[in-house]
Design an enzyme around this catalytic site. Sequence first.
Site, PDB file in Angstrom:
ATOM      1  CG  ASP A  19      12.945   0.041   7.082  1.00 34.25           C
ATOM      2  OD1 ASP A  19      13.239   1.236   7.268  1.00 34.25           O
ATOM      3  OD2 ASP A  19      13.792  -0.871   7.124  1.00 34.25           O
ATOM      4  CG  ASP A  26      20.843   3.292   2.752  1.00 38.07           C
ATOM      5  OD1 ASP A  26      20.705   3.298   3.989  1.00 38.07           O
ATOM      6  OD2 ASP A  26      19.909   3.477   1.959  1.00 38.07           O
TER       7      ASP A  26
END
Length: 259
Positions: A11, A130
């Site tokens: 990330d 998500d």
Amino acid sequence: MLSRRIIPCLDVRDGKTTKGIRFKGNVDIGDPIAMARFYYEEGADELVFYDITASSDHRPIMIDVVRQVAGEIFIPFSVGGGIRTVEDMREVLLAGAEKVSVNSAAVKNPGLISEGAKAFGNQCIVLGMDVKRVETSAKIPSGYEIVINGGRIYTGIDALWWAKEAERLGAGEICLNSIDADGTQEGYELNLTRMISESVGIPVIASGGAGHPEHLYQVLAEARADAALIASMTHYGTYTVRQIKEYLNERGVKVRMVW
């Protein structure tokens, strides 16, 4: 049986690899280019790179960083964050990625999945999901809702329905991230993973919650994921990719051993 894949996830925020818990409290932990090279040399099967603020900041992906990471590794490389058009996909693929991951933009424009699949092939298009656990309702019968823009916006879309729809539209793979489990190192969301894996015919990558090799065994052998994303447990040096693979191999899970 195909080998199960172990996939480190980077990330990236402001050019640095970062990690948080449940999408909050992120701290910078390293250089994504050096970390990518390290994971490649360790025997990772693939690498995932997410520019985690591109969508919420309404800006393009950090293409220079993508290009530099691609130059350091010789394994499949999936890139996501801020990809809104087929031209964005083309730019990322030309920068060295093998796959593009679409998430928020695909929810807003589902046709992006089919357009990308037509242009580059289904195998290049990964749907990033998500997902947040919510109360079961007529609108969200699975009890899992799609959340976009880095966990900021609840969409009212049922996760199981969206996974099936994305497959119909041409996605070649799903990366399934549990916001509830993300960064906790307490284990993957097994119920969610099993539900999606058993309902679609494309590979499912489990993401969020890995903290011990046992967690990967559970999600790969019991929840039937095709691959497992890892981050905290290796980013902080608690385990190595090799240790994880040796553990899985000893437990009878087929993995690629390269040493």
